[in-house]
Design a protein around this motif. Structure first.
Motif, PDB file in Angstrom:
ATOM      1  N   LEU A 199       0.863  -1.173   0.000  1.00 12.68           N
ATOM      2  CA  LEU A 199       0.000   0.000   0.000  1.00 12.68           C
ATOM      3  C   LEU A 199       0.905   1.229   0.000  1.00 12.68           C
ATOM      4  O   LEU A 199       2.051   1.155   0.413  1.00 12.68           O
ATOM      5  CB  LEU A 199      -0.884   0.008   1.248  1.00 12.68           C
ATOM      6  CG  LEU A 199      -1.926  -1.091   1.329  1.00 12.68           C
ATOM      7  CD1 LEU A 199      -2.815  -0.866   2.540  1.00 12.68           C
ATOM      8  CD2 LEU A 199      -2.788  -1.128   0.069  1.00 12.68           C
ATOM      9  N   PRO A 200       0.393   2.372  -0.475  1.00 13.74           N
ATOM     10  CA  PRO A 200       1.242   3.563  -0.509  1.00 13.74           C
ATOM     11  C   PRO A 200       1.793   3.929   0.873  1.00 13.74           C
ATOM     12  O   PRO A 200       1.127   3.728   1.886  1.00 13.74           O
ATOM     13  CB  PRO A 200       0.307   4.660  -1.021  1.00 13.74           C
ATOM     14  CG  PRO A 200      -0.999   4.038  -1.304  1.00 13.74           C
ATOM     15  CD  PRO A 200      -0.931   2.596  -1.034  1.00 13.74           C
ATOM     16  N   VAL A 201       3.013   4.441   0.904  1.00 18.44           N
ATOM     17  CA  VAL A 201       3.672   4.824   2.147  1.00 18.44           C
ATOM     18  C   VAL A 201       3.144   6.172   2.637  1.00 18.44           C
ATOM     19  O   VAL A 201       3.010   6.427   3.826  1.00 18.44           O
ATOM     20  CB  VAL A 201       5.200   4.954   1.922  1.00 18.44           C
ATOM     21  CG1 VAL A 201       5.902   5.355   3.209  1.00 18.44           C
ATOM     22  CG2 VAL A 201       5.771   3.648   1.393  1.00 18.44           C
ATOM     23  N   ASN A 202       2.859   7.037   1.673  1.00 21.67           N
ATOM     24  CA  ASN A 202       2.464   8.409   1.992  1.00 21.67           C
ATOM     25  C   ASN A 202       1.302   8.460   2.978  1.00 21.67           C
ATOM     26  O   ASN A 202       0.295   7.795   2.806  1.00 21.67           O
ATOM     27  CB  ASN A 202       2.058   9.124   0.696  1.00 21.67           C
ATOM     28  CG  ASN A 202       1.710  10.573   0.938  1.00 21.67           C
ATOM     29  OD1 ASN A 202       2.397  11.269   1.688  1.00 21.67           O
ATOM     30  ND2 ASN A 202       0.636  11.028   0.319  1.00 21.67           N
ATOM     31  N   ARG A 203       1.466   9.298   4.019  1.00 20.65           N
ATOM     32  CA  ARG A 203       0.370   9.476   4.977  1.00 20.65           C
ATOM     33  C   ARG A 203      -0.150  10.900   4.820  1.00 20.65           C
ATOM     34  O   ARG A 203       0.407  11.839   5.378  1.00 20.65           O
ATOM     35  CB  ARG A 203       0.898   9.239   6.404  1.00 20.65           C
ATOM     36  CG  ARG A 203       1.275   7.783   6.683  1.00 20.65           C
ATOM     37  CD  ARG A 203       0.058   6.878   6.792  1.00 20.65           C
ATOM     38  NE  ARG A 203      -0.906   7.387   7.751  1.00 20.65           N
ATOM     39  CZ  ARG A 203      -0.842   7.173   9.070  1.00 20.65           C
ATOM     40  NH1 ARG A 203       0.110   6.446   9.580  1.00 20.65           N
ATOM     41  NH2 ARG A 203      -1.739   7.698   9.878  1.00 20.65           N
ATOM     42  N   ALA A 204      -1.217  10.993   4.010  1.00 19.02           N
ATOM     43  CA  ALA A 204      -1.707  12.300   3.590  1.00 19.02           C
ATOM     44  C   ALA A 204      -2.192  13.177   4.744  1.00 19.02           C
ATOM     45  O   ALA A 204      -2.129  14.403   4.668  1.00 19.02           O
ATOM     46  CB  ALA A 204      -2.829  12.119   2.572  1.00 19.02           C
ATOM     47  N   GLN A 445      13.695  21.564   0.433  1.00 19.86           N
ATOM     48  CA  GLN A 445      12.981  20.494  -0.280  1.00 19.86           C
ATOM     49  C   GLN A 445      11.735  20.054   0.497  1.00 19.86           C
ATOM     50  O   GLN A 445      11.766  20.018   1.720  1.00 19.86           O
ATOM     51  CB  GLN A 445      13.902  19.276  -0.408  1.00 19.86           C
ATOM     52  CG  GLN A 445      14.768  19.291  -1.641  1.00 19.86           C
ATOM     53  CD  GLN A 445      14.010  18.852  -2.885  1.00 19.86           C
ATOM     54  OE1 GLN A 445      13.192  17.937  -2.824  1.00 19.86           O
ATOM     55  NE2 GLN A 445      14.278  19.528  -3.994  1.00 19.86           N
ATOM     56  N   CYS A 446      10.696  19.706  -0.223  1.00 20.66           N
ATOM     57  CA  CYS A 446       9.485  19.205   0.425  1.00 20.66           C
ATOM     58  C   CYS A 446       9.803  17.929   1.222  1.00 20.66           C
ATOM     59  O   CYS A 446      10.333  16.958   0.691  1.00 20.66           O
ATOM     60  CB  CYS A 446       8.420  18.900  -0.624  1.00 20.66           C
ATOM     61  SG  CYS A 446       7.006  17.978   0.033  1.00 20.66           S
ATOM     62  N   LEU A 447       9.479  17.942   2.505  1.00 11.30           N
ATOM     63  CA  LEU A 447       9.804  16.811   3.379  1.00 11.30           C
ATOM     64  C   LEU A 447       9.019  15.563   3.002  1.00 11.30           C
ATOM     65  O   LEU A 447       9.521  14.452   3.089  1.00 11.30           O
ATOM     66  CB  LEU A 447       9.509  17.180   4.840  1.00 11.30           C
ATOM     67  CG  LEU A 447      10.368  18.293   5.427  1.00 11.30           C
ATOM     68  CD1 LEU A 447       9.796  18.735   6.765  1.00 11.30           C
ATOM     69  CD2 LEU A 447      11.811  17.822   5.603  1.00 11.30           C
ATOM     70  N   ARG A 448       7.791  15.760   2.606  1.00 13.00           N
ATOM     71  CA  ARG A 448       6.953  14.629   2.220  1.00 13.00           C
ATOM     72  C   ARG A 448       7.564  13.896   1.034  1.00 13.00           C
ATOM     73  O   ARG A 448       7.648  12.678   1.026  1.00 13.00           O
ATOM     74  CB  ARG A 448       5.544  15.139   1.876  1.00 13.00           C
ATOM     75  CG  ARG A 448       4.529  14.058   1.570  1.00 13.00           C
ATOM     76  CD  ARG A 448       3.154  14.668   1.362  1.00 13.00           C
ATOM     77  NE  ARG A 448       2.757  15.438   2.523  1.00 13.00           N
ATOM     78  CZ  ARG A 448       2.182  14.909   3.602  1.00 13.00           C
ATOM     79  NH1 ARG A 448       1.920  13.626   3.637  1.00 13.00           N
ATOM     80  NH2 ARG A 448       1.861  15.667   4.620  1.00 13.00           N
ATOM     81  N   LYS A 449       8.010  14.679   0.048  1.00 11.04           N
ATOM     82  CA  LYS A 449       8.623  14.046  -1.127  1.00 11.04           C
ATOM     83  C   LYS A 449       9.893  13.308  -0.734  1.00 11.04           C
ATOM     84  O   LYS A 449      10.115  12.180  -1.155  1.00 11.04           O
ATOM     85  CB  LYS A 449       8.940  15.103  -2.194  1.00 11.04           C
ATOM     86  CG  LYS A 449       7.727  15.494  -3.003  1.00 11.04           C
ATOM     87  CD  LYS A 449       8.100  16.427  -4.139  1.00 11.04           C
ATOM     88  CE  LYS A 449       6.830  16.994  -4.763  1.00 11.04           C
ATOM     89  NZ  LYS A 449       7.077  18.193  -5.555  1.00 11.04           N
ATOM     90  N   SER A 450      10.738  13.955   0.066  1.00  6.28           N
ATOM     91  CA  SER A 450      11.993  13.307   0.465  1.00  6.28           C
ATOM     92  C   SER A 450      11.713  11.984   1.151  1.00  6.28           C
ATOM     93  O   SER A 450      12.346  10.971   0.848  1.00  6.28           O
ATOM     94  CB  SER A 450      12.785  14.183   1.432  1.00  6.28           C
ATOM     95  OG  SER A 450      12.978  15.457   0.906  1.00  6.28           O
ATOM     96  N   LEU A 451      10.775  11.993   2.084  1.00  2.00           N
ATOM     97  CA  LEU A 451      10.488  10.791   2.857  1.00  2.00           C
ATOM     98  C   LEU A 451       9.896   9.691   1.973  1.00  2.00           C
ATOM     99  O   LEU A 451      10.368   8.555   1.973  1.00  2.00           O
ATOM    100  CB  LEU A 451       9.521  11.124   4.003  1.00  2.00           C
ATOM    101  CG  LEU A 451       9.205   9.974   4.945  1.00  2.00           C
ATOM    102  CD1 LEU A 451      10.457   9.522   5.684  1.00  2.00           C
ATOM    103  CD2 LEU A 451       8.135  10.368   5.957  1.00  2.00           C
TER     104      LEU A 451
END
Length: 504
Positions: A199-204, A445-451
């Motif tokens: 499942l996607p890692v991103n936690r919106a 840099q956007c932290l969300r993108k980096s992570l």
DNA sequence: CGGGGTAGCTATACAGCTACCCCGGTGCCGTATT
């Protein structure tokens, strides 16, 4: 088959539909495939082995890292009376363990929870072999890469154990894994790439914040303020036990919330109590080392603060991942102070034996036996390090099937192999640390993108707020929290005492 | 490496400073011990 699974889900667990990923994992397991499931915690990971356990003929084995996780799950299952489950661990009496083994032989259980260490015991393996294991589940499978290579080597012996149990399908489950960790797990258990369900890692719903501080003093005052102003319950992570104790005491002087520390040095009864109090809402804040985490099944944690930087982005993701499982907005802030890297560097250095120690260890091997505790103590090798050395020595072929050392073992070759293996591990750890430092020192840099990119996820959407560099209003997360009333005697007394004796 | 605790100095202040030492995360298991 899909229809059958749905019916089983409805009748046995009372759910009408699967959560994302669950059905995918279960149907592959039922086809006899080995699967790696990357599902968010609280997303119903355990259902993916509990449901097959009911449908499959023999027993389902669940390898779990913590005794508390095992007992929790078994108690829950017993309370629901849906699945006959048992556990084997060192917290039980001999009598209890014997009774469990008897029950297994009689086929009274469908699920057995064990630690990797227990699974190494011949008695346990023999019983399991006799009754037949239909599914070999590994819960919190990131422990293999995270702990297996240093202080719990029995994690690395799991594939061998699975083989000895007749190669049942393996289900490895975790919430966070980099491409590298996925690869390692897949390779260990021969899981095909198409059987990785991710499942996607991103936690919106989690806003990511990094707060730069010049020194310890500035950090402390910023953190104390934030701890008081953020709404809802939260966790504050520190990298040492001492930092936990100090932060708790300084907070108690002026802070308004109900707070408690948590780390591995505390009595297990106290740890259980603190965790239960946090779960039930009797505590607002937990200040903890990385000991606090697994098994926290709480959906409404509103924030996580990293008072100090963790050792890797894996650890960071795992820890902030405990925020907002209910889907409501959550907040994660990392305090970045340059010096924080030192403690982790120190730990990596301390963890591995020196080249000289390895050579001396191998010299003892060459004399025909694994070194005795006295010999290890003389070399200043800790029991944990000894365990690690024994594992790598074995891998290099120094051990025979009966457990004794191979005759005329080539001590130099073994030493070289061990040193190389250790160097590789050390380098990997330092690389992970570097990635973490880079993230913490990020300035635009956007932290969300980096992570997300670190975990190979290119989906960067967010619900309310993104991160420090995309623009963030911290005020959105402040507000009243349950807190403690001013009249509460014991707390006032404690506060007054703390003022008088700040060092207590 | 760096934070925190402590001893010791100064010299009369219910302290402040410095120099120095110590210690640092995660958990099974089993055996000896309180």
């Amino acid at each position: 088959m899909r229809e059958q699974l749905r019916i089983a889900l409805q009748t046995c667990f009372g759910y009408r539909s699967f959560r994302p990923g669950q059905e995918e994992v279960i149907s592959r397991i039922m086809c006899g495939e080995s699967v790696l499931g990357l599902l968010a915690t609280g997303g119903g990971k355990s259902l993916t082995f509990q449901l097959p356990a009911l449908l499959l003929p023999g027993i389902t084995l669940v390898v779990s890292p913590l005794i508390s996780l095992m007992t929790d799950q078994v108690q829950q299952l017993r309370a629901q009376k849906k699945i006959p489950a048992a556990t084997l661990n060192s917290a039980q009496s001999r009598e209890e363990a014997r009774e469990t083994l008897r029950g297994l032989e009689q086929g009274r259980f469908k699920l057995l929870y064990v630690s990797p260490e227990r699974l190494q015991q011949p008695v346990v393996q023999n019983v399991l072999k006799r009754i037949g294991v239909s599914l070999f589940a590994v819960d919190e499978a990131h422990c293999i890469s995270q702990w297996g290579h240093d202080f719990r080597t029995d994690y690395l012996r799991l594939p061998e154990a699975a083989k000895r149990l007749g190669n049942p399908p393996v289900l490895a489950l975790t919430a966070t894994a980099t491409a590298e960790v996925r690869e390692e797990i897949c390779q260990l258990f021969a899981i095909k790439p198409e059987n990785v369900v991710a499942l996607p890692v991103n936690r919106a719903n989690i806003a990511l914040d990094v707060i730069h501080a010049e020194d310890e003093g500035e950090r402390r005052s910023l953190a104390l303020k934030l701890m008081d102003s953020l709404a809802g319950q939260g966790i504050v992570y520190c990298s040492t036990r001492q930092a936990v104790e100090v932060l708790v005491s300084s907070y108690q002087i002026e802070g308004k919330k109900r707070i408690h520390g948590y780390h591995g040095g505390m009595e297990s009864m106290e740890r259980m109590l603190v965790q239960a109090q946090f779960a039930s809402g009797e505590l607002d804040l937990i200040v903890a080392t990385n000991a606090f985490g697994m098994g926290i099944d709480k959906a409404d944690i509103r924030f996580v603060l990293h008072y100090q930087m963790p050792a890797s982005l894996e650890a960071y993701a795992q820890e902030i991942g405990r925020v907002g499982r209910d889907g409501k907005p959550g907040y994660a802030a990392l305090f970045a102070v340059r010096e924080d890297v030192q403690i982790h560097q120190h730990m990596v250095e301390k963890e591995y034996p020196t080249q000289e120690q390895v050579e001396q260890y191998c010299r003892l091997l060459a004399s025909g036996a694994f070194p005795s505790p006295e010999q290890l103590a003389a070399l200043e090798i800790s029991p944990e390090t000894a365990e690690l050395l024994a594992f790598y020595a074995e891998k290099a072929g120094a051990r025979q099937a009966d457990g004794t050392v191979v005759r005329n073992v080539d001590e130099r070759r073994i030493a070289r192999a061990i040193i190389q293996a250790l160097e590789r591990r050390k380098l990997k750890k330092l690389q992970k640390l570097t990635a973490m430092v880079r993230f913490a020192q990020e300035r635009n840099q956007c932290l969300r993108k980096s992570l997300n990119r670190y975990f190979g996820d290119e989906q960067h959407s967010f619900a309310t707020q993104c991160c420090t560099y995309c623009g963030l209003s911290r005020d959105a997360y402040t507000g009243p929290s349950p807190g403690r009333s001013e009249e509460e005697m014991p707390w006032d007394f404690r506060r007054a005492l703390a003022r008088l004796l700040p060092n207590l």
